[in-house]
Every structure is written in structure tokens, then in C-alpha cells.
Design an enzyme around this catalytic site. Structure first.
Site, short mmCIF file in Angstrom:
data_model
loop_
_atom_site.label_atom_id
_atom_site.label_comp_id
_atom_site.label_asym_id
_atom_site.label_seq_id
_atom_site.Cartn_x
_atom_site.Cartn_y
_atom_site.Cartn_z
N LYS A 93 -7.03 3.21 -2.52
CA LYS A 93 -7.39 3.07 -1.11
C LYS A 93 -7.69 4.44 -0.53
CE LYS A 93 -5.13 1.59 3.23
NZ LYS A 93 -3.92 0.92 3.79
N LYS A 130 -10.19 -0.05 -1.88
CA LYS A 130 -10.01 -0.43 -0.48
C LYS A 130 -10.44 0.73 0.41
CE LYS A 130 -6.51 -1.93 2.89
NZ LYS A 130 -5.12 -2.44 3.07
N ASP A 173 0.85 -1.19 0.00
CA ASP A 173 0.00 0.00 0.00
C ASP A 173 0.89 1.24 0.00
OD1 ASP A 173 -1.86 -1.99 0.33
OD2 ASP A 173 -2.86 -1.08 2.07
#
Length: 254
Positions: free
Chosen positions: A178, A217, A94
Site C-alpha cells: 500500500k 493499494k 494494514d
């Protein structure tokens, strides 16, 4: 939404990113997650090797963060951190977006940086996996490339900035966008702290922007099954939370 515990577990990246987390705490955290069917466990880079050793064979992916939580370290730092994490066993990464480029409207430069990062780490991952003893013995099993996610920090962005950031990530080949790190500090005029995590509105906007071919996400402030269900209904196909076991406990069916 009718999801059982097993289905919900498959959405969750069980997360421990406290800078004060100890080796003992991370070890216990990973052992608790073992066998529960989570999509992944997300830990700080210094604990990737530990998590990888504990979770090997469990089906739970090891995820880590890159240039966390500010995203201001620059390209070379991101590249080195990502390669180190993959070398130690990370299967998902990430990355935190460079907010300076976003706020400066430097979309061409941002897309160029993201493309280089994504392409470079996937090539690095593929080469590293090809050198494993199992592959050298002639096995023909599929070796997936590392999964890449881009953290936007949506609480600091306008809708237009969220859309443009998503489009850059998509063009660069990232697998997911995300919402949040959960570490952004936002205060109102009186100094009161404001929410800094995922919102249903941001998730809906991100899903509408990237379409069905890319992951979304939701992460930050998701602490209950109701929160998780709301994000999934809004379009999230992954949930980042430190409360994954609590969430599963709130779901009555299997």
C-alpha cells in the site's frame, strides 16, 4: 476506463482514520457504507468491534490499521495490535512499515520481521476462526485467513527503497503493498506542505515490482473518480479513500 458504480465500489476501502473520530461518527459512517458493495471499511483499532457488528452480513470487510501512522512501535507492539484487531472482528489489516529499517537499509531484518508478523497473524486468525460456534458445529464452509497489507509511505522513499520494500513484503507473504498512510508530514525549504499520498508513478513502480500475483493499494489524497480511475489504470486493485461515496456519485452509470 469504463467502470460502473458497482465495479468501482469493489475497489474501495472506505476509510475513516481521524484520531478525533467519535463512536457516533464511526457508527454513522459504517451504516452509510452498508450495502454499497465496498471492498471494505477501514477504521481505527478502537472501533473494529463496532464496525464488525454493524457490517456483519453486508459483504463489506472490516479493515483496521496496525502501528499507525508511524510504524515505529516494534515487533511486539505490532503483533499485539494485530491480534487484538482480529479478535474484535478485523478481516483485513494494514501494517505500517518500519521506516527506520528501510532508511537503514536493513532489508534482511525487515523481511524477517515481516515474515514473522504475516505468518503469525494468519495462524492466529485461522485458529480463532476455527473456534467460532459455526465451525464447532461441524460446518465445512471456507474460512479465509486475514488479509495483510503493508503500508510503505512512498512519499518518504526513493524508488530503490520502494522496490526493496515491495520485495520484502512479497517474500514475507503479505497480500498487498500500500502506498501511504496519508498522515506523513513533508515540507519544502519554505515550509510549504507537500503532497503525502498516492501517486501514479509510485503505483506503477509497485505493480511492476510485485507482478500480478500480489495486490497494490493506492491510498492518500484520492478524492475523485478521476483520481481513482488513474490509480486503477496505473495498477492498483484497491483504493483507500475517505471519499468513496463521493467517488461513486461521480460515476454516471450503474
Amino acid at each position: 476506463m469504463n467502470l460502473g458504480k458497482k465495479d468501482m465500489a469493489g475497489y474501495i476501502d472506505q476509510t475513516l482514520l481521524s484520531p478525533a473520530a467519535t463512536e457516533e461518527e464511526v457508527s454513522a459512517f459504517c451504516r452509510e457504507a452498508y450495502g454499497l458493495g465496498f471492498a471494505g471499511v477501514c477504521v481505527n483499532p478502537s472501533f473494529v468491534a463496532l464496525a464488525s457488528g454493524i457490517l456483519r452480513g453486508s459483504g463489506v470487510k472490516v479493515c483496521s490499521v496496525v502501528d499507525f501512522p508511524f510504524g515505529a512501535g516494534g515487533f511486539d507492539s505490532k503483533k499485539e495490535q494485530a491480534e487484538a484487531a482480529v479478535r474484535h472482528g478485523a478481516e483485513e489489516l494494514d501494517f505500517v512499515i518500519d521506516l527506520g529499517l528501510v532508511k537503514g537499509g536493513e532489508w534482511e531484518l525487515l523481511e524477517k520481521e515481516l515474515t514473522s508478523l504475516n505468518r503469525g497473524i494468519k495462524e492466529f486468525s485461522a485458529c480463532l476462526r476455527a473456534q467460532t460456534p459455526e465451525r464447532q458445529k461441524g460446518g465445512n464452509e471456507s474460512v479465509p485467513s486475514v488479509v495483510t497489507k503493508l503500508i510503505l509511505e512512498t512519499c518518504l522513499l526513493s524508488d530503490d527503497e520502494i522496490v526493496s520494500s515491495c520485495l520484502c513484503a512479497k517474500s514475507a507473504g503479505f497480500d498487498f503493498v500500500k502506498t501511504s498512510t496519508g498522515f506523513a508530514v513533508i515540507k519544502d525549504s519554505s515550509g510549504r506542505s507537500l503532497p503525502n499520498g498516492a501517486t501514479v508513478e509510485a503505483v506503477k513502480l509497485m505493480r511492476a515490482t510485485v507482478g500480478s500475483g500480489m495486490g497494490v493499494k493506492a491510498s492518500g489524497g484520492i478524492r475523485s473518480a478521476a483520481d481513482a480511475f488513474a490509480m486503477i489504470e496505473a495498477g492498483a486493485d484497491r483504493i483507500g479513500t475517505s471519499a468513496g461515496i463521493k467517488i461513486l456519485g461521480e460515476i454516471p452509470c450503474g
